[in-house]
Design a protein around this motif. Structure first.
Motif, PDB file in Angstrom:
ATOM      1  N   TYR A 108       0.855  -1.179   0.000  1.00 32.11           N
ATOM      2  CA  TYR A 108       0.000   0.000   0.000  1.00 32.11           C
ATOM      3  C   TYR A 108       0.895   1.235   0.000  1.00 32.11           C
ATOM      4  O   TYR A 108       1.651   1.465   0.943  1.00 32.11           O
ATOM      5  N   GLY A 109       0.810   2.010  -1.057  1.00 35.08           N
ATOM      6  CA  GLY A 109       1.641   3.194  -1.175  1.00 35.08           C
ATOM      7  C   GLY A 109       2.913   2.917  -1.961  1.00 35.08           C
ATOM      8  O   GLY A 109       3.390   1.783  -2.051  1.00 35.08           O
ATOM      9  N   VAL A 110       3.453   3.990  -2.534  1.00 31.20           N
ATOM     10  CA  VAL A 110       4.615   3.844  -3.411  1.00 31.20           C
ATOM     11  C   VAL A 110       5.863   3.424  -2.635  1.00 31.20           C
ATOM     12  O   VAL A 110       6.744   2.759  -3.176  1.00 31.20           O
ATOM     13  N   GLY A 111       5.968   3.812  -1.363  1.00 31.22           N
ATOM     14  CA  GLY A 111       7.127   3.422  -0.565  1.00 31.22           C
ATOM     15  C   GLY A 111       7.186   1.919  -0.377  1.00 31.22           C
ATOM     16  O   GLY A 111       8.237   1.288  -0.538  1.00 31.22           O
ATOM     17  N   ALA A 112       6.046   1.318  -0.042  1.00 29.52           N
ATOM     18  CA  ALA A 112       5.992  -0.133   0.122  1.00 29.52           C
ATOM     19  C   ALA A 112       6.176  -0.843  -1.211  1.00 29.52           C
ATOM     20  O   ALA A 112       6.823  -1.892  -1.284  1.00 29.52           O
ATOM     21  N   ALA A 113       5.608  -0.285  -2.300  1.00 26.18           N
ATOM     22  CA  ALA A 113       5.752  -0.910  -3.613  1.00 26.18           C
ATOM     23  C   ALA A 113       7.214  -0.975  -4.034  1.00 26.18           C
ATOM     24  O   ALA A 113       7.664  -1.970  -4.619  1.00 26.18           O
ATOM     25  N   ALA A 114       7.965   0.072  -3.750  1.00 25.70           N
ATOM     26  CA  ALA A 114       9.393   0.068  -4.095  1.00 25.70           C
ATOM     27  C   ALA A 114      10.117  -1.061  -3.365  1.00 25.70           C
ATOM     28  O   ALA A 114      10.986  -1.734  -3.931  1.00 25.70           O
ATOM     29  N   GLN A 115       9.740  -1.301  -2.120  1.00 27.58           N
ATOM     30  CA  GLN A 115      10.385  -2.367  -1.345  1.00 27.58           C
ATOM     31  C   GLN A 115       9.920  -3.736  -1.809  1.00 27.58           C
ATOM     32  O   GLN A 115      10.723  -4.666  -1.943  1.00 27.58           O
ATOM     33  N   VAL A 116       8.609  -3.890  -2.071  1.00 21.67           N
ATOM     34  CA  VAL A 116       8.061  -5.193  -2.446  1.00 21.67           C
ATOM     35  C   VAL A 116       8.588  -5.657  -3.798  1.00 21.67           C
ATOM     36  O   VAL A 116       8.990  -6.811  -3.967  1.00 21.67           O
ATOM     37  N   TYR A 117       8.590  -4.763  -4.796  1.00 15.13           N
ATOM     38  CA  TYR A 117       8.941  -5.187  -6.150  1.00 15.13           C
ATOM     39  C   TYR A 117      10.431  -5.096  -6.459  1.00 15.13           C
ATOM     40  O   TYR A 117      10.930  -5.834  -7.322  1.00 15.13           O
ATOM     41  N   TYR A 118      11.137  -4.200  -5.738  1.00 15.83           N
ATOM     42  CA  TYR A 118      12.546  -4.003  -6.086  1.00 15.83           C
ATOM     43  C   TYR A 118      13.492  -4.100  -4.890  1.00 15.83           C
ATOM     44  O   TYR A 118      14.704  -4.061  -5.065  1.00 15.83           O
ATOM     45  N   GLY A 119      12.956  -4.192  -3.684  1.00 24.28           N
ATOM     46  CA  GLY A 119      13.808  -4.304  -2.514  1.00 24.28           C
ATOM     47  C   GLY A 119      14.647  -3.068  -2.269  1.00 24.28           C
ATOM     48  O   GLY A 119      15.750  -3.160  -1.721  1.00 24.28           O
TER      49      GLY A 119
END
Length: 877
Positions: free
Chosen positions: A174-185
């Motif tokens: 949820y949110g771009v910060g989490a997406a950066a971590q989930v998809y790219y670490g």
């Protein structure tokens, strides 16, 4: 003119009716519209994060992964990508985009489909926070009214920040910060233009066009986003082309755990759920900082693993996980499922693809990795790893693998690699600093915990070999028999009574059983050797059983139980019979470590704690631990004030008897008043840990625990003797440590507890199945010369974990030989009799005494005692 008037009138009437219609619709939906003022103080559902004391992430709890970001911290290209794709006129409209509405209306009229929703970012915020995603006219009307209200309430930047942090972007992100971590670490500001564009395209259909679920559709969507950015001038043609050419690299990344300490994390989670409830704990973004030091925790984890590996290896190899094929076809003797019938084995080696598929299906366990034996030579083998690489398994890495028969029997040492392995074996291996090693998942259990003895802060805690296999926290949940770990507490009660370290206690067999028990119980030493009476120091340091029983008889069982409960042990776990002296009581490793903390901290009972502080999602501290502190100076100051006040009151009463003003005497001026103890101690009284033994007794026991490791006497003069933990001295090589071994009957539980500067630690090793013995081992010609053989025991089984941990944890820590507490004196005593000695040779030594308890008689002679003990005891009684 009449037609013109009619047209004008029609337009006016249409406007009036339109306004009336809008007003009517608003009046109709207004009662159902939520209050958008809540957006000013919105609480985003953010997972709970658990950190070490030095800020390393240990775990994350919560269904929604969210890493809130501030608008000013979002890369400009991310904002450009979002605006170009979702709402190009965001900074121009007032919440509703008339052009977008008109375009959506045209599409609806011409096609009959709701292909375009005309939703602005503000309208999406309204929907995400207050409405559902169903496509209905009434929802759209509510969305419009809410968007207009939101635009009046918040700035454009605030609205966009809510959108960036609230939007669901697939895979629990949820949110771009989490997406950066989930998809790219990675953190958001570390992403490339291609990766930012990928994330910006996700709000359209996050579950179906993300790079994990459908890389092809994700690439197509990224192309659209980059094209829109080029159209609005946010990027150049060169940037567009370079980003478009980038491959789809997104893959799932879990929370970026820096310190894998699941037993500690679970304790913190339990604390939070109990304090705040499950839903708030998981969603309100709490940041929990534990007392655990990341370096110390890693040392404890490594020490525990190395020790259980060593135990497992010396007891023999239990064979491969599975046999995939063998040279001669036969029946698989190993059935991994445990309930399916055995299947015929193939004589044909598996293909490369089959092997890789099999290895990919097996998850690593700690530092163990699955491998398949491909080739076996005379003194080595070759194995295939999960990534397809072939690695050598040297003779030194597999020659420990003599067959396991029982916990107390091993087969012969191998002569060749073929005695251990065969092609087609599915095995475990682990990488050490020296080489690749054949391995197996340990069946034995273990636990280790370290505390700060001054306040009880948990410095490290490992509740078992692998949390994934068993969530049972043996540090806090496993109550096991203590063995000789109980003896320091028994002797501390005797030292508080009338014993000294020079008191002689009979070391002869006990042939007169205690009739009060109703059974004939004759405790024995282990080994079954007896001598003339020995001093208390040596009896404790060498863990002499009959001396401990006689000490218990001397102080009485009731007094012993009272003292043990003062040390924090549960009274219900303490048997009311003489086996108590030898450790038949049960306790957890945590309570044992906490009890031992009283010896190095001066005699105080601290309370173990694992949560140092809790911060809310805004970084504000909402909980701060206030542990009780072991502070001898504070207690001395408080005691001095109480004595002064008592003396002052007595003097006032005497003064009143001769006609003086007792009230004025009892309340003197500040110049004559007793000094306030809090001027000497900054802690309030409720923050002081309660004393359980005097500082003098604490020092005497602490010093004797050092003799457990270093022994005593002079070996060159024939008076030297070993303590039960002499192996620790060989490794750690510093005199400011001490400890105590513990072994129960048939070696079902083994312990080592002890202290160093600023730390106290307990290690336990045993089987979760209490009926299973730790057994014994025979000599292995391939093992090191200092290998452990014969019966398992506290010094040999739990001791190595404690030794390794403390040796590493104390590196760089200055030696701290504490000064004598007030009230202690030294006197030279005769080693044989415990009386005073005038001789200055190996027959005598200086001993510590509480003032007034030192011997008053001199020994008649200086006879020399001979060493009678050099090995660790194997059993409890």
């Amino acid at each position: 003119m009449s037609w013109f008037k009619r047209i004008v009138l029609f337009l006016i009437l249409s406007v009036v009716l339109g306004i009336a219609a809008v007003g009517g619709v608003y009046l109709y939906v207004a009662p159902t519209l939520p209050d958008v003022d809540s957006l000013k103080t919105v609480q985003l559902q953010t997972p709970m994060r658990i950190y070490s004391q030095d800020g390393q992430l240990m775990s994350q709890f919560g269904e929604k992964r969210r890493i809130p970001v501030r608008y000013e911290d979002v890369p400009k290209q991310m904002i450009d990508a979002i605006l170009a794709t979702e709402d190009a006129r965001f900074f121009e409209h007032k919440g509703v985009d008339p052009i977008g509405v008109a375009r959506a209306a045209v599409v609806l009229i011409t096609t009959g489909r709701k292909a375009q929703g005309a939703s602005t970012i503000t309208m999406q915020v309204a929907r995400n926070f207050f409405l559902s995603r169903e496509k209905t006219y009434i929802r759209k009307i509510k969305e419009i009214f809410l968007a207009l209200k939101i635009e009046q309430l918040l700035t454009k930047e605030q609205i966009l920040e809510l959108y960036l942090n609230r939007s669901f972007l697939g895979n629990r992100a949820y949110g771009v910060g989490a997406a950066a971590q989930v998809y790219y670490g990675k953190d958001l500001n570390q992403l490339t233009l291609a990766q930012l564009a990928m994330i910006a395209g996700l709000p359209k259909a996050p579950s179906t066009i993300n790079p994990i679920r459908n890389p092809q559709r994700a690439e197509s969507r990224r192309r659209v986003v980059l094209g829109r950015m080029l159209d609005v001038g946010a990027i150049t043609q060169q940037q567009h082309d370079e980003a478009n050419a980038q491959p789809i690299t997104g893959k799932y990344h879990g929370a970026e755990i820096e310190l894998d300490a699941p037993y500690i994390a679970e304790m913190a989670r339990d604390f939070m759920v109990e304090r705040y409830g499950l839903e708030p704990a998981y969603t309100e973004g709490y940041q929990v900082y534990t007392t655990v030091n990341s370096d110390t925790q890693r040392l404890a984890q490594q020490a525990l693993r190395d020790n259980v590996y060593a135990y497992d290896m010396r007891h023999g190899y239990r064979g491969p996980m599975e046999v995939l094929w063998q040279a001669e076809a036969g029946i698989n003797p190993i059935d991994p499922s445990g309930d399916a019938p055995a299947e015929p084995l193939s004589s044909e080696p598996w293909s490369h693809a089959q092997i890789l598929e099999k290895l990919a299906s097996i998850k690593p366990i700690q530092d163990l990795r699955p491998a398949v034996v491909m080739q076996v030579n005379d003194k080595d083998a070759q194995v295939m790893m999960a990534d397809g690489t072939l690695l050598p398994l040297s003779w030194e890495g597999l020659n420990w693998g003599r067959p396991f028969i029982t916990d107390s029997r091993q087969g012969p040492a191998p002569s060749t690699a073929a005695d251990v392995l065969a092609p087609g074996n599915l095995i475990w291996v682990r990488q050490t600093n020296e080489r690749l090693m054949l391995a197996q998942v340990p069946e034995v259990s273990s636990a280790i915990v370290a505390l700060n003895p001054e306040d009880g802060a948990v410095l490290s805690l490992v509740g078992g070999y692998n949390f994934g296999q068993s969530q049972y926290n043996r540090v806090t949940q496993a109550k096991r028999q203590l063995g000789s770990n109980i003896k320091p507490f028994i002797y501390s009660a005797a030292l508080e009574s009338d014993y000294t370290l020079a008191t002689l206690v009979d070391n002869a067999p006990i042939n007169e059983p205690d009739s009060r028990q109703g059974i004939v119980w004759r405790p024995k030493n282990s080994p079954d050797v007896y001598t003339e009476p020995l001093r208390v120091r040596r009896g404790l340091a060498q863990s002499v059983n009959v001396m401990s029983v006689r000490t218990l008889r001397h102080i009485g069982i009731d007094n012993a139980i009272r003292k043990l409960t003062e040390f924090g042990f549960d009274k219900g776990d303490l048997p009311r019979n003489e086996s108590l002296a030898l450790g038949s009581a049960v306790a957890t490793p945590m309570s044992v470590a906490n009890g031992f903390a009283a010896f190095p901290n001066g005699g105080f009972l601290v309370t173990p704690y694992v949560i140092e502080r809790i911060e809310n999602s805004y970084g504000q501290i909402v909980y701060q631990a206030e542990p009780k502190i072991a502070c001898l100076e504070c207690w001395q100051a408080l005691d001095a004030q109480k004595r002064q006040q008592k003396q002052s009151q007595q003097s006032a009463e005497q003064f009143a008897q001769v006609g003086g003003d007792a009230m004025a005497f009892a309340n003197p001026t500040s110049e004559t008043a007793p000094k306030d103890w809090q001027q000497q101690c900054l802690l309030p009284a409720e923050r002081l840990a309660p004393p359980v033994i005097s500082p003098q007794v604490a020092f005497l026991v602490k010093d004797t625990l050092s003799s457990v490791i270093w022994g005593g006497g002079d070996w060159s003069k024939g008076t030297g003797w070993n303590g039960t933990a002499w192996r620790a001295a060989q490794l750690i090589k510093r005199k400011d440590i001490g400890g105590k071994t513990g072994t129960t009957n048939e070696s079902r539980d083994t312990w080592f507890s002890g202290y160093g500067p600023g730390i106290v630690a307990t290690a336990w090793v045993g089987f979760d199945d209490h009926s299973r013995q730790l057994g014994r081992t025979s000599w292995n010609k391939y093992a090191p010369q200092n290998q452990i053989v014969n019966a398992e025991s506290g010094a040999k089984t739990a001791g190595p974990a404690w030794n390794q941990f403390m040796n590493e944890a104390l590196k760089g820590v200055p030696k701290q030989l504490l000064p004598l507490p007030e009230g202690l004196v030294t006197a030279r005593i005769d080693l044989k009799s415990g009386k005073l000695s005038r001789r200055n040779d190996s027959s005598s030594k200086f001993e510590y005494f509480i003032a007034g308890t030192e011997p008053t008689e001199y020994a008649d002679s200086g006879t020399v005692e001979q060493p009678i003990y050099e090995q660790e005891s194997d059993e409890l009684f």
